[in-house]
Structure formats: C-alpha cells, structure tokens
Design an enzyme around this catalytic site. Structure first.
Site, PDB file in Angstrom:
ATOM      1  N   SER A   1      56.423  82.653  46.249  1.00  0.00           N
ATOM      2  CA  SER A   1      54.976  82.705  46.532  1.00  0.00           C
ATOM      3  C   SER A   1      54.569  81.451  47.275  1.00  0.00           C
ATOM      4  O   SER A   1      55.214  80.395  47.131  1.00  0.00           O
ATOM      5  CB  SER A   1      54.192  82.795  45.218  1.00  0.00           C
ATOM      6  OG  SER A   1      52.807  82.608  45.475  1.00  0.00           O
TER       7      SER A   1
ATOM      8  N   TYR B   1      52.707  79.221  36.711  1.00  0.00           N
ATOM      9  CA  TYR B   1      53.153  80.206  37.717  1.00  0.00           C
ATOM     10  C   TYR B   1      53.761  79.488  38.925  1.00  0.00           C
ATOM     11  O   TYR B   1      54.851  79.842  39.385  1.00  0.00           O
ATOM     12  CB  TYR B   1      51.960  81.077  38.124  1.00  0.00           C
ATOM     13  CG  TYR B   1      52.268  82.132  39.152  1.00  0.00           C
ATOM     14  CD1 TYR B   1      53.106  83.213  38.858  1.00  0.00           C
ATOM     15  CD2 TYR B   1      51.713  82.075  40.433  1.00  0.00           C
ATOM     16  CE1 TYR B   1      53.382  84.195  39.802  1.00  0.00           C
ATOM     17  CE2 TYR B   1      51.973  83.050  41.381  1.00  0.00           C
ATOM     18  CZ  TYR B   1      52.814  84.111  41.066  1.00  0.00           C
ATOM     19  OH  TYR B   1      53.080  85.077  42.006  1.00  0.00           O
TER      20      TYR B   1
ATOM     21  N   ILE C   1      54.593  95.233  45.690  1.00  0.00           N
ATOM     22  CA  ILE C   1      55.568  94.831  46.710  1.00  0.00           C
ATOM     23  C   ILE C   1      56.911  95.537  46.496  1.00  0.00           C
ATOM     24  O   ILE C   1      57.547  96.007  47.443  1.00  0.00           O
ATOM     25  CB  ILE C   1      55.734  93.287  46.689  1.00  0.00           C
ATOM     26  CG1 ILE C   1      54.445  92.634  47.201  1.00  0.00           C
ATOM     27  CG2 ILE C   1      56.954  92.844  47.479  1.00  0.00           C
ATOM     28  CD1 ILE C   1      54.347  91.127  46.930  1.00  0.00           C
ATOM     29  N   GLY C   2      57.362  95.612  45.238  1.00  0.00           N
ATOM     30  CA  GLY C   2      58.654  96.247  44.944  1.00  0.00           C
ATOM     31  C   GLY C   2      58.659  97.716  45.317  1.00  0.00           C
ATOM     32  O   GLY C   2      59.633  98.218  45.911  1.00  0.00           O
TER      33      GLY C   2
END
Ligand SMILES: NC(=O)c1ccc[n+]([C@@H]2O[C@H](COP(=O)([O-])OP(=O)(O)OC[C@H]3O[C@@H](n4cnc5c(N)ncnc54)[C@H](OP(=O)(O)O)[C@@H]3O)[C@@H](O)[C@H]2O)c1
Length: 247
Positions: free
Chosen positions: A137, A150, A17-18
């Site tokens: 997320s 997470y 994504i980055g």
C-alpha cells in the site's frame, strides 16, 4: 496478455482487488485458485467468475494450519505455480492510544505473518521463472494519522518481498510489490466513511479513487513476460497519491 495454461494462486481473491485480478487472469486464459476465510464469499466469487478454470479453497492466511490446507491443495493439483499473488489483507484504523493488542495481532498475523508463511510453504511449488506479487500500500511510504499498525505491516511486507526477490532470483523467480492508492473496494467501504472517501479521492493527482480492475491490470503486467527485467521493486498504482502530496 496471454496466460493460457498458467497456474495462478491468489490469496484473498473473493472481493475487491483479489476478485478483479482473478477475473482478469481467467479472461487471459489462466487456471486460477483463490482463497478466503469465508465459504459464502468464495461461493459468490465462484458464481460471478463462472469458469471451470477456477478453484476455491477456504484458507485463513493468518493461521498456519490453514496455510497448510492451501499448500495441500496446490500440491494435489500436480501443477507448479506460475503466479503467486499474496493479496489478502485487513486494516484497522485508530490513533496509537486506542490500538488494542487484538487489532495489532490481527493485522500483523494477516498482512505479514500470513504472507511470509504462505510464501515459505509455496516456494517448493513455484515454477522456475514464476512471478510472486505482494499487495502492499502507499501507506508504507506515507505516514497517515491513525494507520500506525496497518502502515507498519505494509512496510514489513515490502522488506520481506525485497529479500525474497534476492533469495529466489537464482530460480529466475521475480518478486514485486504493488502498492495501490485508494481503491474503491468492499474493504475500503468497510473502514472509510463516504466523506473520507471524497477526501481520499481529492488527495490523488487524478482526483478520483482507483478501481480494482486498474490494480488487476498492474498485477497482470508485472506477472507477464513484458516485466521480465523487473524484480525486487515496488510499483505504485495510486493515481499520483504519493507524488501529489509532495506538490
Ligand atoms: N482498497 C484500497 O484502497 C487498498 C489500498 C492499498 C492496499 N490495499 C490492499 O489490497 C488488498 C486487498 O484489499 P481490498 O481493498 O481488495 O479489500 P477487500 O475487498 O476487503 O478484500 C480482501 C480480501 O482478502 C480476504 N481476506 C481477508 N483476510 C483474510 C485472511 N485472514 N485469510 C484469507 N483471506 C483473507 C477477503 O476475503 P474473506 O473476507 O472472505 O476472508 C477478501 O477476499 C489488501 O492487502 C489491502 O491491504 C487496499
């Protein structure tokens, strides 16, 4: 969207994504600084992007002294930051009985502590009217088995982002959260086996994994003037994942 002469900082900008977001901002005319822990990954990303408007900085966001390295690089550039995309993240999935202290610390140090102190140290360098974006997320909303730590990191991150939106509003800085659903990235490949990826795709309304460019498009929109009245909120870019689970 035009980001000519805008200065963008992306943590975790070497893959997935980055990287897609760094490419999109470069295409839109911005100057982009990306970070990562790994010099080889940074070199590979720089070769792929191949632009004089890209800067790379080795900085492990889970370590405060390395966040200081990033801050120094930003200060020495002499430019204020127009877009700060706090994106670096790791996930380690296991049932609660099997989570180790090391896995707990690694995820909280990267996904929460790292983002918090990167924001804190870069606040003085943010331009008035700039945009801060956090990659969270859908797990912050869902309660998937084996994701306790997470998911907790992303829930914590969302709260930090919401409070940052309120604290920074007086400088006209907007702060928002992007929560991707399952996205085909090296990060997903490293933690999810192929058959589980099919299951994840089938769990979205659109019946597929997203691609990193689709998240990059969302980031650019939120960072743009087109999103000038959007702050303190979470945008799900998840192919309908959360809504589909409620059908
Ligand atoms: N893919 C998905 O399905 C999905 C869904 C929801 C949310 N997300 C979130 O999206 C973000 C990006 O994930 P991705 O899927 O694109 O994963 P990825 O391909 O593994 O990319 C992660 C990036 O973060 C960097 N990174 C990891 N730990 C770091 C640290 N301590 N300091 C600095 N950089 C670090 C990595 O570079 P180095 O390894 O070189 O350090 C890499 O550039 C994460 O926050 C993740 O939680 C992903």
């Amino acid at each position: 969207m035009n980001f000519t002469n805008k200065n963008v900082v992306i943590t975790g900008g070497t893959t997935g994504i980055g990287l897609a977001t760094a490419k999109a901002f470069i295409s839109a005319g911005a100057n982009v600084l990306i970070t990562g822990r790994n010099a080889g990954n940074l070199q590979k990303a720089a070769a792929e992007i191949n632009s004089p408007r890209l800067t790379t900085v080795i900085s492990d966001t889970s370590k405060l002294d390395e966040i200081t390295v990033l801050e120094k690089a930003v200060a020495e550039s002499g430019n204020k930051v127009d877009v700060l995309f706090l994106n670096a993240g790791i996930g380690v999935f296991a049932p609660i009985e099997q989570v180790t202290e090391a896995d707990f610390d690694a995820q909280f140090n990267t996904n929460v502590k790292g983002h918090f102190f990167t924001l804190q140290k870069l606040i003085p360098h943010l331009a008035e009217g700039s945009s801060v974006l956090f990659t969270s997320s859908t797990v912050a909303t869902a309660s998937n088995l084996g994701t306790s730590i997470y998911s907790a990191t992303k829930g914590a991150l969302n709260k930090i982002a919401q409070i940052a939106a309120n604290e920074l509003a007086e400088r006209k800085i907007r702060v928002n959260i992007i929560s991707p659903g399952p996205i085909a990235t090296p990060g997903l490949d490293s933690v999810v086996p192929a058959e589980a990826k099919e299951h994840l795709a089938a769990a979205t309304a659109l019946q597929r994994l997203g691609n990193p460019d689709e998240i990059a498009n969302t980031v650019l929109f939120l960072a743009s003037d087109g999103a000038s009245f959007i702050t303190g909120t979470e945008i799900l870019a998840d192919g309908g994942y959360i809504n589909y689970a409620l059908r």
